[in-house]
Design a protein around this motif. Structure first.
Motif, PDB file in Angstrom:
ATOM      1  N   GLY A 101      59.282 -15.101 -43.521  1.00 29.40           N
ATOM      2  CA  GLY A 101      58.386 -13.951 -43.601  1.00 29.40           C
ATOM      3  C   GLY A 101      57.337 -13.983 -42.509  1.00 29.40           C
ATOM      4  N   VAL A 102      56.787 -15.166 -42.246  1.00 28.38           N
ATOM      5  CA  VAL A 102      55.802 -15.314 -41.167  1.00 28.38           C
ATOM      6  C   VAL A 102      56.429 -14.960 -39.824  1.00 28.38           C
ATOM      7  CG1 VAL A 102      54.360 -16.973 -39.921  1.00 28.38           C
ATOM      8  CG2 VAL A 102      54.435 -17.028 -42.420  1.00 28.38           C
ATOM      9  N   SER A 103      57.665 -15.419 -39.601  1.00 24.54           N
ATOM     10  CA  SER A 103      58.331 -15.119 -38.331  1.00 24.54           C
ATOM     11  C   SER A 103      58.558 -13.622 -38.166  1.00 24.54           C
ATOM     12  CB  SER A 103      59.667 -15.866 -38.242  1.00 24.54           C
ATOM     13  OG  SER A 103      60.597 -15.355 -39.167  1.00 24.54           O
ATOM     14  N   VAL A 104      58.871 -12.910 -39.259  1.00 21.95           N
ATOM     15  CA  VAL A 104      59.060 -11.461 -39.181  1.00 21.95           C
ATOM     16  C   VAL A 104      57.752 -10.777 -38.776  1.00 21.95           C
ATOM     17  CG1 VAL A 104      59.478  -9.388 -40.573  1.00 21.95           C
ATOM     18  CG2 VAL A 104      61.002 -11.349 -40.772  1.00 21.95           C
ATOM     19  N   VAL A 105      56.624 -11.213 -39.355  1.00 20.85           N
ATOM     20  CA  VAL A 105      55.335 -10.616 -39.011  1.00 20.85           C
ATOM     21  C   VAL A 105      54.982 -10.889 -37.548  1.00 20.85           C
ATOM     22  CG1 VAL A 105      52.855 -10.649 -39.489  1.00 20.85           C
ATOM     23  CG2 VAL A 105      54.484 -10.702 -41.374  1.00 20.85           C
ATOM     24  N   LEU A 106      55.201 -12.123 -37.095  1.00 20.13           N
ATOM     25  CA  LEU A 106      54.863 -12.469 -35.714  1.00 20.13           C
ATOM     26  C   LEU A 106      55.746 -11.708 -34.723  1.00 20.13           C
ATOM     27  CD1 LEU A 106      54.274 -16.320 -36.020  1.00 20.13           C
ATOM     28  CD2 LEU A 106      52.567 -14.516 -35.804  1.00 20.13           C
ATOM     29  N   VAL A 107      57.036 -11.595 -35.037  1.00 18.56           N
ATOM     30  CA  VAL A 107      57.919 -10.827 -34.163  1.00 18.56           C
ATOM     31  C   VAL A 107      57.508  -9.353 -34.174  1.00 18.56           C
ATOM     32  CG1 VAL A 107      60.286 -10.002 -33.862  1.00 18.56           C
ATOM     33  CG2 VAL A 107      59.856 -12.409 -34.314  1.00 18.56           C
ATOM     34  N   GLY A 108      57.121  -8.846 -35.354  1.00 18.83           N
ATOM     35  CA  GLY A 108      56.641  -7.472 -35.426  1.00 18.83           C
ATOM     36  C   GLY A 108      55.428  -7.251 -34.544  1.00 18.83           C
ATOM     37  N   ALA A 109      54.514  -8.231 -34.514  1.00 23.36           N
ATOM     38  CA  ALA A 109      53.325  -8.119 -33.668  1.00 23.36           C
ATOM     39  C   ALA A 109      53.695  -8.154 -32.192  1.00 23.36           C
ATOM     40  CB  ALA A 109      52.346  -9.238 -33.996  1.00 23.36           C
ATOM     41  N   LEU A 110      54.638  -9.039 -31.818  1.00 25.89           N
ATOM     42  CA  LEU A 110      55.063  -9.123 -30.422  1.00 25.89           C
ATOM     43  C   LEU A 110      55.758  -7.838 -29.983  1.00 25.89           C
ATOM     44  CD1 LEU A 110      56.422 -12.775 -30.174  1.00 25.89           C
ATOM     45  CD2 LEU A 110      54.481 -11.826 -28.935  1.00 25.89           C
ATOM     46  N   LEU A 111      56.637  -7.327 -30.853  1.00 24.05           N
ATOM     47  CA  LEU A 111      57.320  -6.081 -30.521  1.00 24.05           C
ATOM     48  C   LEU A 111      56.342  -4.913 -30.475  1.00 24.05           C
ATOM     49  CD1 LEU A 111      60.603  -6.431 -32.620  1.00 24.05           C
ATOM     50  CD2 LEU A 111      60.325  -6.728 -30.157  1.00 24.05           C
ATOM     51  N   ALA A 112      55.325  -4.953 -31.342  1.00 25.13           N
ATOM     52  CA  ALA A 112      54.320  -3.884 -31.346  1.00 25.13           C
ATOM     53  C   ALA A 112      53.574  -3.843 -30.021  1.00 25.13           C
ATOM     54  CB  ALA A 112      53.338  -4.098 -32.495  1.00 25.13           C
ATOM     55  N   ALA A 113      53.224  -5.027 -29.503  1.00 23.56           N
ATOM     56  CA  ALA A 113      52.462  -5.077 -28.259  1.00 23.56           C
ATOM     57  C   ALA A 113      53.319  -4.840 -27.030  1.00 23.56           C
ATOM     58  CB  ALA A 113      51.761  -6.434 -28.134  1.00 23.56           C
ATOM     59  N   SER A 114      54.648  -4.935 -27.180  1.00 20.79           N
ATOM     60  CA  SER A 114      55.509  -4.737 -26.017  1.00 20.79           C
ATOM     61  C   SER A 114      56.337  -3.465 -26.094  1.00 20.79           C
ATOM     62  CB  SER A 114      56.460  -5.936 -25.839  1.00 20.79           C
ATOM     63  OG  SER A 114      57.200  -6.173 -27.017  1.00 20.79           O
ATOM     64  N   THR A 115      56.513  -2.896 -27.301  1.00 22.15           N
ATOM     65  CA  THR A 115      57.302  -1.663 -27.412  1.00 22.15           C
ATOM     66  C   THR A 115      56.502  -0.534 -28.042  1.00 22.15           C
ATOM     67  OG1 THR A 115      58.212  -2.146 -29.614  1.00 22.15           O
ATOM     68  CG2 THR A 115      59.375  -3.067 -27.725  1.00 22.15           C
ATOM     69  N   GLY A 116      55.834  -0.799 -29.183  1.00 20.63           N
ATOM     70  CA  GLY A 116      55.062   0.240 -29.849  1.00 20.63           C
ATOM     71  C   GLY A 116      55.903   1.285 -30.551  1.00 20.63           C
ATOM     72  N   ILE A 117      57.215   1.039 -30.735  1.00 23.13           N
ATOM     73  CA  ILE A 117      58.116   2.001 -31.368  1.00 23.13           C
ATOM     74  C   ILE A 117      58.419   1.511 -32.785  1.00 23.13           C
ATOM     75  CG2 ILE A 117      60.312   3.212 -31.216  1.00 23.13           C
ATOM     76  CD1 ILE A 117      58.424   3.818 -28.927  1.00 23.13           C
ATOM     77  N   VAL A 118      57.884   2.202 -33.787  1.00 23.15           N
ATOM     78  CA  VAL A 118      58.030   1.761 -35.174  1.00 23.15           C
ATOM     79  C   VAL A 118      59.488   1.785 -35.613  1.00 23.15           C
ATOM     80  CG1 VAL A 118      57.502   2.336 -37.575  1.00 23.15           C
ATOM     81  CG2 VAL A 118      55.704   2.418 -35.848  1.00 23.15           C
ATOM     82  N   GLY A 119      60.173   2.900 -35.375  1.00 26.33           N
ATOM     83  CA  GLY A 119      61.549   3.026 -35.837  1.00 26.33           C
ATOM     84  C   GLY A 119      62.444   1.943 -35.277  1.00 26.33           C
ATOM     85  N   ALA A 120      62.316   1.662 -33.975  1.00 26.84           N
ATOM     86  CA  ALA A 120      63.147   0.639 -33.345  1.00 26.84           C
ATOM     87  C   ALA A 120      62.904  -0.726 -33.963  1.00 26.84           C
ATOM     88  CB  ALA A 120      62.864   0.605 -31.842  1.00 26.84           C
ATOM     89  N   THR A 121      61.635  -1.053 -34.200  1.00 26.78           N
ATOM     90  CA  THR A 121      61.301  -2.357 -34.759  1.00 26.78           C
ATOM     91  C   THR A 121      61.820  -2.506 -36.183  1.00 26.78           C
ATOM     92  OG1 THR A 121      59.300  -2.384 -33.397  1.00 26.78           O
ATOM     93  CG2 THR A 121      59.414  -3.954 -35.212  1.00 26.78           C
ATOM     94  N   VAL A 122      61.603  -1.498 -37.021  1.00 28.34           N
ATOM     95  CA  VAL A 122      62.045  -1.573 -38.415  1.00 28.34           C
ATOM     96  C   VAL A 122      63.564  -1.677 -38.504  1.00 28.34           C
ATOM     97  CG1 VAL A 122      62.157  -0.331 -40.604  1.00 28.34           C
ATOM     98  CG2 VAL A 122      60.024  -0.373 -39.305  1.00 28.34           C
ATOM     99  N   ILE A 123      64.271  -0.870 -37.716  1.00 27.11           N
ATOM    100  CA  ILE A 123      65.727  -0.896 -37.762  1.00 27.11           C
ATOM    101  C   ILE A 123      66.265  -2.237 -37.276  1.00 27.11           C
ATOM    102  CG2 ILE A 123      67.804   0.105 -36.734  1.00 27.11           C
ATOM    103  CD1 ILE A 123      66.354   2.813 -36.778  1.00 27.11           C
ATOM    104  N   ALA A 124      65.687  -2.750 -36.173  1.00 32.93           N
ATOM    105  CA  ALA A 124      66.152  -4.038 -35.645  1.00 32.93           C
ATOM    106  C   ALA A 124      65.954  -5.153 -36.661  1.00 32.93           C
ATOM    107  CB  ALA A 124      65.412  -4.363 -34.346  1.00 32.93           C
ATOM    108  N   MET A 125      64.765  -5.221 -37.265  1.00 37.40           N
ATOM    109  CA  MET A 125      64.500  -6.289 -38.233  1.00 37.40           C
ATOM    110  C   MET A 125      65.251  -6.047 -39.540  1.00 37.40           C
ATOM    111  SD  MET A 125      60.584  -7.507 -37.601  1.00 37.40           S
ATOM    112  CE  MET A 125      59.777  -5.985 -38.051  1.00 37.40           C
ATOM    113  N   GLY A 126      65.477  -4.774 -39.901  1.00 36.99           N
ATOM    114  CA  GLY A 126      66.241  -4.482 -41.100  1.00 36.99           C
ATOM    115  C   GLY A 126      67.681  -4.923 -40.989  1.00 36.99           C
ATOM    116  N   MET A 127      68.234  -4.882 -39.767  1.00 35.88           N
ATOM    117  CA  MET A 127      69.627  -5.275 -39.566  1.00 35.88           C
ATOM    118  C   MET A 127      69.789  -6.764 -39.308  1.00 35.88           C
ATOM    119  SD  MET A 127      70.908  -2.048 -37.198  1.00 35.88           S
ATOM    120  CE  MET A 127      72.595  -2.616 -37.191  1.00 35.88           C
ATOM    121  N   ILE A 128      68.718  -7.426 -38.836  1.00 35.90           N
ATOM    122  CA  ILE A 128      68.838  -8.836 -38.454  1.00 35.90           C
ATOM    123  C   ILE A 128      68.091  -9.749 -39.429  1.00 35.90           C
ATOM    124  CG2 ILE A 128      68.452 -10.503 -36.605  1.00 35.90           C
ATOM    125  CD1 ILE A 128      68.348  -8.036 -34.689  1.00 35.90           C
ATOM    126  N   ALA A 129      66.786  -9.488 -39.620  1.00 32.29           N
ATOM    127  CA  ALA A 129      65.966 -10.405 -40.416  1.00 32.29           C
ATOM    128  C   ALA A 129      66.168 -10.209 -41.917  1.00 32.29           C
ATOM    129  CB  ALA A 129      64.488 -10.218 -40.062  1.00 32.29           C
TER     130      ALA A 129
END
Length: 514
Positions: A101-129
């Motif tokens: 769970g911690v790794s998902v939050v940290l990856v979400g923060a990294l993706l937020a600061a480098s992409t800023g696209i909510v849909g892309a992040t949620v879908i990627a983590m929904g399919m992988i994490a």
């Protein structure tokens, strides 16, 4: 009869019926302009200002950064860089209780600061994490809520489309408030100030999420167990190879904005180029080509800023021509790697998909902003600004009571409307009044940003919920997704309360830098 209030109710009803948002906004505005004119409460000559408003929107330097940041995020998402981050961070923290769970939050923060696209992040983590957490025994509600919430960090951690729109809205509201107060020297608010003010609150939310996960794992070990069969921990070299590219991109984009080196539009261009190079590396372009291009472009940016060369001058000497040749060689090195990366992306279908998504998202945002300008013009023409001022002025508790009421309205609207619609329709109506009452505009921007981030989580129309529903395994029910985000909505409210009680969290960094 208050036509302006009926106008808002009809707009919300039309959107809930499923009509295209932009057409609904423009149609409702046109209908009520004619209705108000027939009733004698609206002057149709006000619509003559529409041309000027459209021109102002299309030439707005702040909003030009939106398509560039969208392109940056979509390229990173299409090149599947998120997968590498999730895999590495999962192996790094998965052995701890609640570590996945911690790794998902940290990856979400990294993706937020480098992409800023909510849909892309949620879908990627929904399919992988999400499948990984379910196989490890995580509670389905906790796992679903984590993925939904971590994906929304792209709205509060800069660079963010929401923050760019908010900076423009709040800056305009701040100018209106100063005019209303009779000031002749008008101050503005920049995107950099809003980015700086949102950075620490965004990290505060990351900390709250992590504390909640670790606390829940300690109290209810069955909800977030460690990974039973974990591959060997990644080496330092593997961690560096995975984290270095997105971190360098974050530093290049945010660092240049917060440091005053580049405007948001220029920084967005840097981010787009960086995303292309990162995608090229992921798609098979030789590492030495990417590293050489990155080094060349960095040296070129620093050297050209420190020692500019103007070869068109008549007094340009030998040193100038030598430096010009060096700069040209550095530029060609960077352009060569960019061209190779673009060719590789085009051949593998990444570039075409990225451009299509960028055009679709950008068109949606600008169409909404444009039609919202029509709506606000008609609303003000019907006397809506005075009505809003009277309502907020009548709230018990004075300025704080008015702010509580406004935050509650935005929160409730977030159940039904998109953040763009709220930002460009509702906030321009209430923000000038709140600023006139004495509230700090930058502090308001951060509070509204977290409130609007929450709109991605609130059912029934939270977009993050829809994204996860489409990417989640079949065993995850919609009810589990809805139940999973409830604690995180509470954490969002807690984050707003902390920033409300301690405004310095939002104001300290931007005051230091600006």
């Amino acid at each position: 009869m208050h036509l302006e209030l009926v106008m808002i109710a009809v707009l919300i009803g039309g959107i809930l019926l499923g009509y295209p948002v932009s057409f609904t906004i423009a149609g409702v505005a046109t209908a009520f302009a004619i209705l108000g004119w027939t009733a004698g409460s609206f002057d149709l000559s006000l619509l003559g200002a529409l041309g000027q408003r459209v021109f102002g929107l299309l030439t707005n330097d702040v909003l030009i950064a939106i398509p560039l940041f969208v392109f940056m995020g979509v390229v990173l998402e299409k090149s599947r860089i998120a997968e590498d981050l999730l895999e590495t961070m999962g192996r790094l923290f998965g052995g701890l209780r609640g570590g996945l769970g911690v790794s998902v939050v940290l990856v979400g923060a990294l993706l937020a600061a480098s992409t800023g696209i909510v849909g892309a992040t949620v879908i990627a983590m929904g399919m992988i994490a999400l499948p990984t957490m379910l196989r490890s025994g995580y509670d389905p509600r906790l796992a679903s809520g984590l993925v939904c919430t971590a994906g929304t960090l792209g709205q509060i951690i800069p660079p963010s489309t929401l923050l760019i729109i908010l900076s423009d809205v709040i800056s305009n509201a701040y100018q209106q408030a100063q005019f209303a107060q009779g000031k002749f020297t008008i101050e503005t608010i920049s995107v950099g100030q809003v980015f700086a003010s949102a950075l620490i609150p965004g990290l505060l939310l990351v900390g709250l999420y992590i504390l909640y996960i670790l606390g829940r794992a300690a109290l209810f070990p069955a909800d977030a167990p460690p990974v039973a069969q974990l591959d060997e921990r990644p080496s330092r070299a593997a961690i560096f190879a995975t984290l270095a590219p997105p971190l360098l991109l974050i530093v290049a984009v945010l660092g240049s904005i917060l440091g005053g080196i580049a405007t948001p539009t220029e920084a967005a261009s840097v981010g787009a180029v960086g995303a292309i190079l990162m995608a090229g590396l992921r798609l098979g372009v030789p590492r030495r080509t990417i590293l050489a291009a990155t080094a060349a472009l960095f040296v070129l940016a620093v050297a050209a800023g420190a020692v500019p060369v103007r070869l068109q001058r008549l007094d340009a000497g030998t040193v100038d021509w030598v430096l010009g040749g060096v700069y040209a060689a550095l530029a060609l090195t960077g352009f060569w790697a960019i061209a190779v990366s673009l060719r590789r992306g085009l051949a593998q279908g990444v570039l075409t998909a990225a451009l299509t998504s960028t055009m679709a998202v950008t068109a949606m945002i600008f169409a909404t902003i444009l039609t919202a300008s029509v709506f606000s013009l008609v609303f003000v023409g019907l006397g809506g600004d005075e009505t809003i001022a009277d309502i907020l002025g009548a709230m018990p508790g004075g300025p704080m009571g008015a702010l509580v009421f406004s935050m509650a309205i935005v929160f409730v609207l977030g159940f039904f409307l998109d953040f763009v619609e709220i930002s460009v329709i509702v906030l321009p109506l209430i923000a000038p009044v709140l600023i006139t009452m004495g509230h700090d505009p930058i502090w308001l921007a951060v509070l509204f940003a977290i409130n609007l981030q929450t709109s991605f989580l609130t059912p029934p129309f939270g977009f993050s919920l829809f994204y996860l529903r489409g990417a989640a395994p079949k065993e995850i029910t919609t009810g589990q997704i809805y139940a999973g985000v409830v604690p995180f909505i509470g954490l969002q409210i807690l984050g707003v309360a902390i920033i409300w009680a301690f405004p310095g969290i939002a104001l300290w960094l931007q005051a230091l830098l600006y």
